[in-house]
Design a protein around this motif. Structure first.
Motif, PDB file in Angstrom:
ATOM      1  N   THR A 293      85.421  35.274  41.653  1.00  0.00           N
ATOM      2  CA  THR A 293      84.691  34.294  42.462  1.00  0.00           C
ATOM      3  C   THR A 293      83.192  34.421  42.229  1.00  0.00           C
ATOM      4  OG1 THR A 293      86.443  34.331  44.132  1.00  0.00           O
ATOM      5  CG2 THR A 293      84.318  33.428  44.796  1.00  0.00           C
ATOM      6  N   TYR A 294      82.701  35.641  42.156  1.00  0.00           N
ATOM      7  CA  TYR A 294      81.276  35.854  41.856  1.00  0.00           C
ATOM      8  C   TYR A 294      80.921  35.272  40.490  1.00  0.00           C
ATOM      9  CZ  TYR A 294      79.482  38.590  45.766  1.00  0.00           C
ATOM     10  OH  TYR A 294      79.019  38.982  47.007  1.00  0.00           O
ATOM     11  N   PHE A 295      81.771  35.493  39.494  1.00  0.00           N
ATOM     12  CA  PHE A 295      81.507  34.939  38.162  1.00  0.00           C
ATOM     13  C   PHE A 295      81.542  33.415  38.190  1.00  0.00           C
ATOM     14  CE2 PHE A 295      82.858  39.169  36.371  1.00  0.00           C
ATOM     15  CZ  PHE A 295      81.638  39.436  35.770  1.00  0.00           C
ATOM     16  N   TYR A 296      82.476  32.846  38.950  1.00  0.00           N
ATOM     17  CA  TYR A 296      82.552  31.390  39.064  1.00  0.00           C
ATOM     18  C   TYR A 296      81.255  30.822  39.633  1.00  0.00           C
ATOM     19  CZ  TYR A 296      83.380  26.921  41.326  1.00  0.00           C
ATOM     20  OH  TYR A 296      83.243  25.620  41.757  1.00  0.00           O
ATOM     21  N   MET A 297      80.776  31.397  40.720  1.00  0.00           N
ATOM     22  CA  MET A 297      79.559  30.885  41.355  1.00  0.00           C
ATOM     23  C   MET A 297      78.353  31.060  40.438  1.00  0.00           C
ATOM     24  SD  MET A 297      80.326  29.480  44.269  1.00  0.00           S
ATOM     25  CE  MET A 297      78.807  29.455  45.250  1.00  0.00           C
ATOM     26  N   ASP A 298      78.291  32.170  39.749  1.00  0.00           N
ATOM     27  CA  ASP A 298      77.190  32.435  38.816  1.00  0.00           C
ATOM     28  C   ASP A 298      77.215  31.435  37.662  1.00  0.00           C
ATOM     29  OD1 ASP A 298      76.061  33.997  36.277  1.00  0.00           O
ATOM     30  OD2 ASP A 298      75.218  34.969  38.041  1.00  0.00           O
ATOM     31  N   ASP A 299      78.404  31.100  37.190  1.00  0.00           N
ATOM     32  CA  ASP A 299      78.549  30.160  36.072  1.00  0.00           C
ATOM     33  C   ASP A 299      78.317  28.705  36.492  1.00  0.00           C
ATOM     34  OD1 ASP A 299      79.166  32.218  34.370  1.00  0.00           O
ATOM     35  OD2 ASP A 299      81.324  31.861  34.367  1.00  0.00           O
ATOM     36  N   SER A 300      78.594  28.394  37.749  1.00  0.00           N
ATOM     37  CA  SER A 300      78.633  26.996  38.183  1.00  0.00           C
ATOM     38  C   SER A 300      77.315  26.470  38.748  1.00  0.00           C
ATOM     39  CB  SER A 300      79.727  26.812  39.244  1.00  0.00           C
ATOM     40  OG  SER A 300      80.997  27.153  38.726  1.00  0.00           O
ATOM     41  N   TYR A 301      76.483  27.376  39.244  1.00  0.00           N
ATOM     42  CA  TYR A 301      75.277  26.933  39.953  1.00  0.00           C
ATOM     43  C   TYR A 301      74.039  27.669  39.430  1.00  0.00           C
ATOM     44  CZ  TYR A 301      78.670  24.975  43.217  1.00  0.00           C
ATOM     45  OH  TYR A 301      79.709  24.276  43.771  1.00  0.00           O
ATOM     46  N   ALA A 302      73.089  26.898  38.939  1.00  0.00           N
ATOM     47  CA  ALA A 302      71.857  27.487  38.403  1.00  0.00           C
ATOM     48  C   ALA A 302      71.061  28.207  39.483  1.00  0.00           C
ATOM     49  CB  ALA A 302      71.003  26.388  37.767  1.00  0.00           C
ATOM     50  N   ARG A 303      71.256  27.819  40.732  1.00  0.00           N
ATOM     51  CA  ARG A 303      70.508  28.439  41.825  1.00  0.00           C
ATOM     52  C   ARG A 303      70.997  29.842  42.173  1.00  0.00           C
ATOM     53  NH1 ARG A 303      67.024  25.730  45.057  1.00  0.00           N
ATOM     54  NH2 ARG A 303      66.792  23.476  44.753  1.00  0.00           N
ATOM     55  N   TYR A 304      72.195  30.201  41.707  1.00  0.00           N
ATOM     56  CA  TYR A 304      72.725  31.521  42.059  1.00  0.00           C
ATOM     57  C   TYR A 304      72.865  32.390  40.816  1.00  0.00           C
ATOM     58  CZ  TYR A 304      75.680  35.355  43.390  1.00  0.00           C
ATOM     59  OH  TYR A 304      76.158  36.619  43.573  1.00  0.00           O
ATOM     60  N   ARG A 305      72.315  33.599  40.891  1.00  0.00           N
ATOM     61  CA  ARG A 305      72.475  34.575  39.815  1.00  0.00           C
ATOM     62  C   ARG A 305      72.775  35.949  40.408  1.00  0.00           C
ATOM     63  NH1 ARG A 305      73.560  31.031  37.387  1.00  0.00           N
ATOM     64  NH2 ARG A 305      72.621  30.039  35.563  1.00  0.00           N
ATOM     65  N   MET A 306      73.806  36.574  39.902  1.00  0.00           N
ATOM     66  CA  MET A 306      74.107  37.935  40.323  1.00  0.00           C
ATOM     67  C   MET A 306      73.015  38.897  39.884  1.00  0.00           C
ATOM     68  SD  MET A 306      78.145  38.687  39.690  1.00  0.00           S
ATOM     69  CE  MET A 306      78.497  37.596  38.316  1.00  0.00           C
ATOM     70  N   SER A 307      72.826  39.939  40.673  1.00  0.00           N
ATOM     71  CA  SER A 307      71.943  41.010  40.225  1.00  0.00           C
ATOM     72  C   SER A 307      72.635  41.786  39.115  1.00  0.00           C
ATOM     73  CB  SER A 307      71.634  41.954  41.387  1.00  0.00           C
ATOM     74  OG  SER A 307      72.809  42.670  41.751  1.00  0.00           O
ATOM     75  N   ARG A 308      71.874  42.563  38.395  1.00  0.00           N
ATOM     76  CA  ARG A 308      72.456  43.355  37.303  1.00  0.00           C
ATOM     77  C   ARG A 308      73.512  44.328  37.819  1.00  0.00           C
ATOM     78  NH1 ARG A 308      68.628  46.915  33.366  1.00  0.00           N
ATOM     79  NH2 ARG A 308      70.164  48.473  32.811  1.00  0.00           N
TER      80      ARG A 308
END
Length: 231
Positions: free
Chosen positions: A170-185
């Protein structure tokens, strides 16, 4: 990989009702994400043996819909959340900001908040205690929920093993789908490990397909994992 996010459902309440009535009704037994609690179509919970909570006791009896990637994690990228808006004024004439203002003013925010790929059923008390905390490994912390090994400490949460693969994808999906969201390293490293350690399940594959039919966009992260197991 980049993919499209939700562009059809703006209402968070509508998303929750759709999940209840048209997605989770396909489970032979409805179960919550973290604690594997059984619940019925009226959202009444049968807690698993040994589950307990000292806080939010009333909410422990009901299912709530949890943002796996917390709304605050992407909401803070919106000016309305951080600073408010001229139209965000309550009945007493007081200006407000945060989630309520972003939801009122910004269509892009509403799409992200209502994305069903990021919404999962949880025991209300667990949802409340997890709050908007990021996930981490908390090996020296004990669960506050008895037999449900959900550990929360110092604004971090360690979910039970059964939920970690779903969370990661789910985290990868959100990171891939929305430019406004990026996971921390650090978060990306943890989710990469969980994705490998805890493979996709048949229900996870079915859930993604059902949501795609209702919301209009595929979850390519889950789809690729499902293809690997021949689903």
């Amino acid at each position: 990989m980049s993919q499209a996010g939700n562009e059809t459902v703006q209402s968070f309440n509508s998303a929750k009702k759709t999940l209840e009535r048209k997605v989770y009704n396909h489970q032979s037994v409805r179960r919550t994400l973290y604690c594997d609690a059984v619940y019925d179509e009226k959202k009444n919970i049968t807690a698993p043996a040994g589950f307990k909570t000292d806080k939010h006791v009333k909410r422990a009896k009901r299912v709530e819909w949890e943002h796996v990637v917390p709304a605050q994690n992407f909401g803070q990228s919106f000016g309305e959340w951080r600073d408010g808006h001229s139209q965000c004024v309550d009945s007493r004439g007081k200006h407000f900001k945060g989630r309520k203002c972003a939801e009122k003013i910004n269509t892009e925010y509403r799409y992200m908040q209502a994305d069903m790929h990021n919404l999962f059923p949880a025991i209300g008390a667990v949802n409340a205690m997890r709050s908007n905390y990021n996930f981490a490994m908390l090996s020296n912390v004990k669960s506050g929920f008895g037999s449900c090994d959900m550990r929360i400490d110092n604004r971090k949460a360690q979910p039970p093993e059964r939920s970690r693969g779903v969370i990661a994808r789910t985290y990868f999906y959100m990171d891939d789908s929305y430019a406004r969201y990026r996971m921390s390293r650090a978060q990306r490293q943890l989710m990469t490990a969980w994705d490998k350690q805890y493979p996709v399940t048949e229900w996870e594959c079915q859930r993604a397909v059902l949501i795609e039919a209702l919301q209009g966009n595929s979850n390519e992260v889950v789809r690729s994992r499902c293809e690997q197991i021949g689903w």
